[in-house]
Write an enzyme that holds these catalytic residues in place. Structure first.
Site: not given
Length: 284
Positions: A105, A140, A172, A202, A224
């Site tokens: 598995r 992510k 950011k 960004e 962005d």
């Protein structure tokens, strides 16, 4: 074949796979196999593709079986980064039947998940053909699995963004807000960052981009959540002075149009958080 890859040392990957095996085996091991399969039974098994795709996770699957039982004989027929067809045998495993069943598995989970990422990445890359754009992943990723998921992006023909917060400076919108503006963050970067450290910033408006270009201090600008028309205007404004990266709302349907704007990179979180697991099976 997309590309030939030198595998990472097994030693680097083993802790990730060991944790997965310990999660699956629990505190007392595979009680079903120990109860019903005589301990000296030997068998051969094949890892088979039930649909077409790009191989990734073959190295991790092999490590999973070897950690359960180093005496198993494992033959990888389709290495990571290779294409495979429905019904094709990807790997052969032979030896103690109980060991094969106990590792099955975890091996399939890694191979199916990572092949899904590689396959999705390859589809994104195909839609950039003829342009300068490179497809990259993001941070992510599944907690604890970033290394293998980012390797899967490479196997699919994509490129990696930062592995961690320590790899490069990426300023950011929240950094800009907390520091008091674009000018403040770029000034701070110039005085504190190592000369070896790349700087990306960004922006989500052309006015911000104009300020970045005027002040200097960045190597890459992340554009962005811009529509395609605005992306094209941004690339024209930059005119080669910085590398450009498009990010936000990046879907397979938009890739060709985004790449056509002339951006250097297209980052897509979907590669690692939304890839469909490839259906693989282990047949005795």
């Amino acid at each position: 074949m997309l590309m030939s890859f030198a595998p990472l040392p097994d030693l680097i990957l083993e802790p990730i796979i060991r944790n997965a095996l310990m999660e699956d085996l629990g505190s007392y091991g595979d009680v079903t196999t120990r109860a019903v399969v005589p301990h000296n039974t030997r068998y051969s098994a094949r890892l088979i593709a039930r649909e077409a795709g790009i191989a990734s996770g073959m190295q991790t699957a092999a490590i999973a079986f070897r950690l359960v039982d180093p005496a198993l004989t494992i033959k990888c027929l389709v290495p990571d980064g290779m294409t495979f067809t429905k019904g094709q045998t990807l790997m052969e495993i032979s030896g103690n039947a109980g060991s094969i069943l106990s590792g099955e598995r975890v091996a399939l989970n890694f191979a199916g998940r990572l092949s899904g990422i590689a396959t999705m990445t390859a589809a994104f890359v195909e839609n950039t053909r003829g342009t300068c754009a490179r497809i990259t992943c993001t941070r992510k990723t599944t907690p604890g699995l970033r290394l293998v998921e980012k390797q899967a992006v490479l196997h699919g023909g994509g490129f990696n963004h930062r592995y961690s917060l320590s790899d490069a400076i990426l300023i950011k919108d929240n950094h800009i807000a907390a520091a008091g503006g674009v000018g403040n963050v770029l000034s701070a970067v110039r005085t504190t960052a190592s000369h070896m450290m790349k700087v990306e910033i960004e922006v989500d408006q052309l006015e911000q981009l104009a300020e970045v270009l005027e002040l200097g201090g960045a190597d890459v600008v992340l554009l962005d959540n811009m529509d395609n028309e605005t992306l094209k205007k941004a690339v024209d404004m930059v005119n080669g002075r910085l590398k450009t990266e498009a990010s936000g709302n990046v879907t397979i349907d938009r890739i060709s149009a985004i790449a056509a704007t002339g951006v250097d990179y297209i980052s897509a979180g979907a590669l690692t958080h939304s890839a469909k697991t490839v259906d693989l099976g282990l047949d005795f």
